[in-house]
Design a protein around this motif. Structure first.
Motif: not given
Length: 119
Positions: A12-15, A64-68, A93-98
């Motif tokens: 989903r996050l296109e890692i 979360l997306t790859s943009q996040h 930072t991860i949790l607040n990104a969206p």
């Protein structure tokens, strides 16, 4: 469950795609933190010294997306203050990104616009 969650977030996050532009080791660290928060067996976790229910954390991480992920890397690369607890900072930072990404980029755009008017 962890392996399945890891694979779902990886896709989903296109890692693998992001690994062409960002350090793969740092992407894996980010993914590790996401999976640990998502799969935490406790009902409550502390993120940024704030108690959060694991259910609420999962709902936020599901957004979360790859943009996040790109936003997280941008925020981390622009941080100029010393960070005492990098794990807490990263998880916050991860949790607040969206919920903060759009405001962050808007503020940057506003600042750049103001700078160009001064010239």
């Amino acid at each position: 469950m962890e392996a399945q969650v890891r694979e779902e977030f990886r896709e989903r996050l296109e890692i693998d795609t992001l690994a062409q532009r960002y350090d793969p080791d740092k992407l894996e660290e980010l993914l590790d933190n996401i999976v640990e928060m998502y799969c935490c067996p406790r009902q409550t976790q502390y993120v940024g010294k704030q108690p959060q229910t694991t259910k609420a954390i999962r709902l936020r991480l599901d957004k979360l997306t790859s943009q996040h992920i790109e936003y997280i890397f941008d925020v981390m690369s622009n941080t100029t203050q010393p960070i005492k607890n990098i794990m807490a900072y990263l998880r916050t930072t991860i949790l607040n990104a969206p919920t903060t990404m759009e405001h962050y980029y808007q503020a940057q755009g506003n600042w750049l616009t103001a700078q160009s008017r001064k010239e």
